[in-house]
Design a protein around this motif. Structure first.
Motif, PDB file in Angstrom:
ATOM      1  N   SER A 193      96.771   0.254  31.142  1.00 60.34           N
ATOM      2  CA  SER A 193      95.986   0.846  30.561  1.00 60.34           C
ATOM      3  C   SER A 193      94.458   1.508  31.899  1.00 60.34           C
ATOM      4  CB  SER A 193      95.049   0.440  29.450  1.00 60.34           C
ATOM      5  OG  SER A 193      95.627   0.332  28.746  1.00 60.34           O
ATOM      6  N   ALA A 211      93.349  11.824  29.419  1.00 60.79           N
ATOM      7  CA  ALA A 211      93.745  11.744  28.125  1.00 60.79           C
ATOM      8  C   ALA A 211      95.563  12.099  27.639  1.00 60.79           C
ATOM      9  CB  ALA A 211      92.945  11.699  26.428  1.00 60.79           C
ATOM     10  N   THR A 215      98.957  10.804  28.856  1.00 63.05           N
ATOM     11  CA  THR A 215      99.018   9.414  28.025  1.00 63.05           C
ATOM     12  C   THR A 215     100.947   9.509  27.841  1.00 63.05           C
ATOM     13  OG1 THR A 215      97.168   8.617  27.053  1.00 63.05           O
ATOM     14  CG2 THR A 215      98.808   7.673  26.384  1.00 63.05           C
ATOM     15  N   GLN A 238     104.611   2.732  30.629  1.00 62.92           N
ATOM     16  CA  GLN A 238     103.600   2.640  30.113  1.00 62.92           C
ATOM     17  C   GLN A 238     102.367   3.103  30.675  1.00 62.92           C
ATOM     18  OE1 GLN A 238     103.965   4.046  26.691  1.00 62.92           O
ATOM     19  NE2 GLN A 238     101.895   4.708  26.559  1.00 62.92           N
ATOM     20  N   THR A 249      98.507   4.235  29.712  1.00 57.88           N
ATOM     21  CA  THR A 249      97.718   4.922  28.716  1.00 57.88           C
ATOM     22  C   THR A 249      96.424   5.006  29.199  1.00 57.88           C
ATOM     23  OG1 THR A 249      98.628   3.349  26.642  1.00 57.88           O
ATOM     24  CG2 THR A 249      96.094   3.858  26.132  1.00 57.88           C
ATOM     25  N   VAL A 250      95.558   6.521  28.404  1.00 61.01           N
ATOM     26  CA  VAL A 250      94.409   6.867  29.290  1.00 61.01           C
ATOM     27  C   VAL A 250      93.297   7.497  28.733  1.00 61.01           C
ATOM     28  CG1 VAL A 250      93.153   8.655  30.655  1.00 61.01           C
ATOM     29  CG2 VAL A 250      95.721   7.994  31.366  1.00 61.01           C
ATOM     30  N   SER A 251      91.902   6.389  28.488  1.00 64.00           N
ATOM     31  CA  SER A 251      91.142   6.276  26.681  1.00 64.00           C
ATOM     32  C   SER A 251      89.728   7.371  28.019  1.00 64.00           C
ATOM     33  CB  SER A 251      90.774   5.191  26.968  1.00 64.00           C
ATOM     34  OG  SER A 251      90.520   4.082  27.700  1.00 64.00           O
TER      35      SER A 251
END
Length: 125
Positions: free
Chosen positions: A11, A89, A92, A120, A122-124
């Motif tokens: 992440s 985002a 992701t 995986q 995941t970009v927030s």
């Protein structure tokens, strides 16, 4: 046959960077002139997307990642790497590495015979 294993996923906040590595020490293609390597990604409910390929010194990138991602091969470590900068985002997804022993000059999907299990990203905000 080859055994591929991705690492480096996780992440990250938008604008950050990650480097993915694909360990491919058992792949015979390191000594083949026409071998090719690639990175793909797939988001839930969407088709798999080819984002980067490399054959010899020729690289190609999907428009969605061009200028931000860079694919490379480390012949000493026997890895295929993907440097991802300025992540957003929409990046992701589950990321997969793949390799082929004997590829066409215009790399085709069927050229990629061996695939990793995926990692995986995941970009927030």
């Amino acid at each position: 046959q080859a055994q591929l294993m991705e690492s480096g996923g996780g992440s990250v906040q938008a604008g950050g960077s990650l480097k993915l590595s694909c360990a491919a020490s058992t792949w015979r293609g390191w000594i083949y002139a026409r071998s090719c390597v690639g990175w793909f990604r797939q988001a839930p409910g969407k088709d798999r997307e080819r984002i980067a390929t490399r054959m010899r010194t020729t690289t190609n990138y999907a428009d969605s990642v061009k200028g931000r991602f860079s694919i490379s091969q480390d012949h000493n470590r026997r890895t295929i790497d993907l440097q991802m900068n300025n992540l957003q985002a929409e990046d992701t997804a589950t990321y997969y590495c793949a390799v082929g022993d004997d590829c066409y000059d215009d790399i085709r999907s069927s050229d990629f015979r061996y695939w990793g299990q995926g990692t995986q990203v995941t970009v927030s905000p």
